[in-house]
Design an enzyme around this catalytic site. Structure first.
Site, PDB file in Angstrom:
ATOM      1  N   ASP A 222      -7.494  -7.762   0.938  1.00 33.94           N
ATOM      2  CA  ASP A 222      -6.564  -7.864   2.069  1.00 33.94           C
ATOM      3  C   ASP A 222      -7.326  -7.384   3.288  1.00 33.94           C
ATOM      4  O   ASP A 222      -8.233  -6.548   3.171  1.00 33.94           O
ATOM      5  CB  ASP A 222      -5.341  -6.951   1.897  1.00 33.94           C
TER       6      ASP A 222
ATOM      7  N   ASP B 172       0.862  -1.173   0.000  1.00 40.66           N
ATOM      8  CA  ASP B 172       0.000   0.000   0.000  1.00 40.66           C
ATOM      9  C   ASP B 172       0.906   1.232   0.000  1.00 40.66           C
ATOM     10  O   ASP B 172       2.060   1.181   0.414  1.00 40.66           O
ATOM     11  CB  ASP B 172      -0.959  -0.016   1.199  1.00 40.66           C
ATOM     12  N   SER B 173       0.347   2.338  -0.460  1.00 40.19           N
ATOM     13  CA  SER B 173       1.148   3.526  -0.763  1.00 40.19           C
ATOM     14  C   SER B 173       1.488   4.386   0.436  1.00 40.19           C
ATOM     15  O   SER B 173       2.376   5.224   0.361  1.00 40.19           O
ATOM     16  CB  SER B 173       0.372   4.387  -1.751  1.00 40.19           C
TER      17      SER B 173
HETATM   18  N1  GUN Z   1      -6.672   0.498   2.565  1.00 38.72           N
HETATM   19  C1  GUN Z   1      -8.002   0.445   2.807  1.00 38.72           C
HETATM   20  N2  GUN Z   1      -8.632   1.461   2.181  1.00 38.72           N
HETATM   21  C2  GUN Z   1      -7.685   2.165   1.533  1.00 38.72           C
HETATM   22  C3  GUN Z   1      -7.712   3.340   0.697  1.00 38.72           C
HETATM   23  O1  GUN Z   1      -8.748   3.947   0.436  1.00 38.72           O
HETATM   24  N3  GUN Z   1      -6.513   3.768   0.204  1.00 38.72           N
HETATM   25  C4  GUN Z   1      -5.335   3.126   0.483  1.00 38.72           C
HETATM   26  N4  GUN Z   1      -4.212   3.594  -0.033  1.00 38.72           N
HETATM   27  N5  GUN Z   1      -5.291   2.023   1.245  1.00 38.72           N
HETATM   28  C5  GUN Z   1      -6.454   1.552   1.763  1.00 38.72           C
END
Ligand code: GUN
Length: 373
Positions: free
Chosen positions: A267, A93-94
């Site tokens: 996830d 994830d970012s």
């Molecule tokens: N993980 C759960 N929801 C989100 C989201 O909206 N953006 C990001 N980057 N990760 C998430």
């Protein structure tokens, strides 16, 4: 093994999709559940156990790893796969979502976000470009754009502004990511609970011709029917030949209903977090091992399971471990839960392949409702 990142659909059953993503580090069978390995560990499990449950890919978090131990350090130590001893695909994830939920003194501008670490208060900057740079240093196979996810409920104008900025950040991330044939960068659909904004976000991302599409901003406290309505408007807009990932979801029931609407990847911390709190997922619903009714129960959680945690230990023993706050209690229940989720995904894939997904979903739901034996 493929030199390039590719998605192939193998079968559909209604809107449910059976497929496979191939990439240099391995194949991900979809629909897939990705165990969460936030801090370079799937909490309370060895990587061999995670693999043994049937997981093809795990998730890592830019935000946590940039703070500790640091992305440059992970890179020097050979990358996240080597560091954590998981040689298979990793999705990261970012950081945008975790910055919003965990960090302190955040300031968000068009340029990016500045914040203070929840670990030691140190100041950090994260732009779309830096997020992609960090994910590259980690060696992530599937990277996420930096996005802004607003907490719901929120005024329409706020949701619209965040969605539009996320689209501009997607463009910057796509440029920063460049051409990496063996890896992918996914865009993230935002738009809160607003069908019009969801459609606009999805179609703008589609026009960017990305290698995959995430659906974000859901499972943030809204009722399940709202999440499903958003999937009903989003999925038909997304291209059929690219994988679709619903971020942070969910319960087994959320997964069945989202697969039915065309989602390929999931996830969630739920199986591991619940396991650390004494909760087991089973074919007959959730079992709270803290409950006194298990104290003399010699039966295992599920004698038919392939997972030793479910098959070989009595409920009385698991109850004892949970009540005594023993590390092994968290380990066995996390193992059981990840094994349950992976078995569910395997069953979903089998059912889609044989054109009996709806009947399977009804049976599974009926099993959970029947309750524990
Ligand atoms: N993980 C759960 N929801 C989100 C989201 O909206 N953006 C990001 N980057 N990760 C998430």
């Amino acid at each position: 093994m493929s030199e390039t990142f590719q998605f192939a659909l193998q079968a559909t059953d209604g809107n449910a999709r059976l497929g496979a993503i191939t990439m240099p580090r391995g194949t991900v069978r979809t629909p897939a559940f990705m165990p969460v390995g936030t801090a370079a560990t799937v909490k309370a499990l060895y990587m061999d156990q995670v693999r043994g449950t049937g997981a093809d890919i795990i998730l890592g978090n830019t935000y946590h790893l940039m703070l500790r131990p640091g992305a440059e350090r992970v890179a020097r130590l050979g990358g996240l796969h080597e560091f954590a001893r998981w040689p298979h695909p990793i999705l990261t994830d970012s950081g945008g979502f975790q910055v919003m939920s965990l960090s302190k003194l955040r300031k968000l501008t068009e340029q990016g976000v500045t914040f203070r670490s929840h670990v030691d208060g140190a100041r950090y900057e994260m732009s779309p470009e830096r997020s992609i740079e960090i994910q590259g240093l980690l060696g992530s196979d599937v990277q996420m754009q930096l996005d802004e996810c607003v907490a719901l409920p929120a005024p329409y104008a706020d949701v619209e502004r965040a969605m539009e900025m996320s689209l501009r950040w997607a463009e910057r991330c796509q440029t920063a990511f460049g051409d990496q044939p063996g890896r992918a960068m996914f865009g993230i659909v935002q738009g809160g609970a607003e069908p019009v904004l969801r459609e606009r976000s999805a179609s703008a991302l589609k026009a960017m011709d990305l290698k995959g599409y995430s659906v974000g901003g859901l499972a943030v406290g809204e009722p399940q029917h709202v999440m499903l309505e958003m999937l009903d408007v989003t999925c038909p807009v997304l291209p059929a030949d690219k994988p679709r990932y619903l971020m942070g979801v969910g319960t087994p029931d959320d997964i069945l209903k989202s697969v039915a609407r065309g989602i390929d990847m999931f996830d969630c911390v739920m199986p591991t977090r619940a396991g650390r709190h004494g909760l087991a997922f089973t074919r007959r619903g959730r079992v709270n091992l803290r409950n006194a009714r298990h104290a003399d129960d010699y039966r295992p959680l599920d004698e038919e399971s392939d997972c030793p945690a479910a098959r070989d230990y009595s409920r009385a023993y698991l109850h004892h471990l949970v009540r005594s706050q023993e590390a092994l209690g968290a380990m066995l229940l996390s193992w059981n839960n990840i094994a349950y989720y992976q078995h569910l995904m395997q069953s979903i894939r089998g059912a889609i392949g044989e054109g009996r997904f709806l009947a399977f979903a009804e049976d599974a739901t009926e099993g959970w409702a029947r309750g524990d034996i």
